[in-house]
Design a protein around this motif. Structure first.
Motif, short mmCIF file in Angstrom:
data_model
loop_
_atom_site.label_atom_id
_atom_site.label_comp_id
_atom_site.label_asym_id
_atom_site.label_seq_id
_atom_site.Cartn_x
_atom_site.Cartn_y
_atom_site.Cartn_z
N THR A 72 -0.14 5.49 -5.07
CA THR A 72 -0.78 5.85 -3.80
C THR A 72 -1.70 4.75 -3.30
O THR A 72 -2.36 4.92 -2.27
CB THR A 72 -1.60 7.14 -3.97
N TYR A 85 5.57 9.51 0.92
CA TYR A 85 6.30 10.26 -0.09
C TYR A 85 7.68 9.62 -0.25
O TYR A 85 8.37 9.37 0.74
CB TYR A 85 6.48 11.72 0.33
N CYS A 102 10.46 5.48 1.89
CA CYS A 102 9.04 5.80 1.75
C CYS A 102 8.61 6.45 3.06
O CYS A 102 8.35 5.77 4.06
CB CYS A 102 8.22 4.54 1.46
N ARG A 105 3.00 9.90 5.53
CA ARG A 105 2.36 11.22 5.44
C ARG A 105 2.05 11.81 6.81
O ARG A 105 1.69 12.98 6.90
CB ARG A 105 1.07 11.10 4.63
N GLY A 128 12.78 15.12 -0.51
CA GLY A 128 11.77 14.42 -1.28
C GLY A 128 12.36 13.91 -2.58
O GLY A 128 13.55 14.11 -2.87
N GLU A 130 11.87 13.26 -7.00
CA GLU A 130 11.23 13.74 -8.22
C GLU A 130 11.54 12.80 -9.38
O GLU A 130 12.59 12.16 -9.42
CB GLU A 130 11.72 15.15 -8.58
N ASP A 151 6.67 15.24 -7.99
CA ASP A 151 7.06 14.48 -6.80
C ASP A 151 6.55 13.05 -6.88
O ASP A 151 5.52 12.77 -7.49
CB ASP A 151 6.51 15.15 -5.54
N PRO A 153 5.10 9.60 -5.19
CA PRO A 153 4.45 8.99 -4.05
C PRO A 153 4.93 7.55 -3.86
O PRO A 153 5.65 7.00 -4.71
CB PRO A 153 2.97 9.01 -4.44
N CYS A 154 4.52 6.94 -2.77
CA CYS A 154 4.83 5.54 -2.52
C CYS A 154 3.81 4.99 -1.53
O CYS A 154 3.17 5.75 -0.80
CB CYS A 154 6.25 5.36 -1.98
N THR A 208 2.51 13.52 -7.04
CA THR A 208 1.87 14.26 -5.95
C THR A 208 2.34 15.70 -5.97
O THR A 208 3.52 15.98 -6.21
CB THR A 208 2.21 13.63 -4.58
#
Length: 247
Positions: A72, A85, A102, A105, A128, A130, A151, A153-154, A208
């Motif tokens: 993050t 995400y 990516c 948000r 999304g 995982e 999950d 993040p990116c 996340t």
């Protein structure tokens, strides 16, 4: 004898002057590089250059960018363009897109998109992502990442350098390149219907949201397989690292 001594002194003074110039040039370059790093760190905190309201520092807006998968935040040598995400196609869908995305948000919608929703038999899907870890890799990333369902993040990171390279099976960059982050090579599972690609997941990934195990675009660790891949130098079944480098 006097003329000879004067010549020697002049030659010595010249060498000393050249050495002083070289030291000053080296110091100037070091100060310039440190200033760039400080500007980048300030940009990552404030989001904009504060040098001048009329003439913003455009140098911070040129260069390249890369995705730091599984994190993050960006490294201290870069600035954050946006956090997001990880996502992509569903792992079972044939003909689905191969690449990972990516997704920001803070999505935006066009006026047309705000209208009637499209029928779901005539569109592509984005899900999304995982983490998926085999039982033998349980706890590989510590307590931060659950073995199945967390999950991903990116973060998209900006750098002044324009050449960006992800090197598989390396933990360090080659001479002349600067390391941005190291990690592990990941991709979709070999038996899944949907295509995927190899990307570099940060070596210390975060998660996340609460783990739900809803699948989507999945992240699997990657190992080398001997045969067409020469062993040595590679080792059959060993997890492959990766490094993202800039220049």
């Amino acid at each position: 004898m006097v003329m000879h001594s004067t010549s020697v002194l002049s030659h010595t003074s010249g060498d000393q002057a050249l050495a002083s110039i070289k030291r000053l040039e080296k110091l100037h370059k070091a100060i310039e590089e440190e200033t760039k790093i400080l500007k980048i760190r300030a940009y990552s905190v404030f989001g904009e250059s504060k040098e001048s309201e009329d003439e913003p520092d455009e140098s911070l807006h040129h260069g390249g960018n890369y995705v730091r998968w599984g994190r993050t935040t960006c490294p201290s040598t870069s600035w954050t363009i946006y956090k997001g995400y990880a996502g992509g196609s569903f792992y079972k869908h044939t003909g689905a897109a191969a690449n990972y995305l990516c997704l920001p948000r803070d999505p935006q919608w066009s006026e047309k998109a705000m209208g009637e929703k499209k029928k779901q038999d005539s569109v592509a899907f984005v899900y999304g992502s995982e983490y998926i870890l085999a039982q033998e890799n349980e706890g590989f990333f510590g307590s931060e990442v659950n073995s199945g369902g967390d999950d991903v993040p990116c973060t998209v990171c900006g750098v002044e350098r324009t050449n960006i390279l992800m090197i598989p099976a390396r933990t360090s960059c080659y001479d002349g390149w600067k390391r941005e982050y190291t990690g592990y090579l990941v991709a979709g599972h070999r038996d899944h219907a949907a295509a995927s690609e190899y990307i570099c997941l940060d070596e210390n990934p975060e998660a996340t949201g609460a783990p739900r195990n809803e699948n989507g675009k999945l992240f699997y660790l990657t190992v080398g397989k001997c045969g067409p891949l020469p062993c040595p130098p590679y080792d059959d079944g060993r997890l492959l690292s990766c490094v993202v480098c800039t220049k």
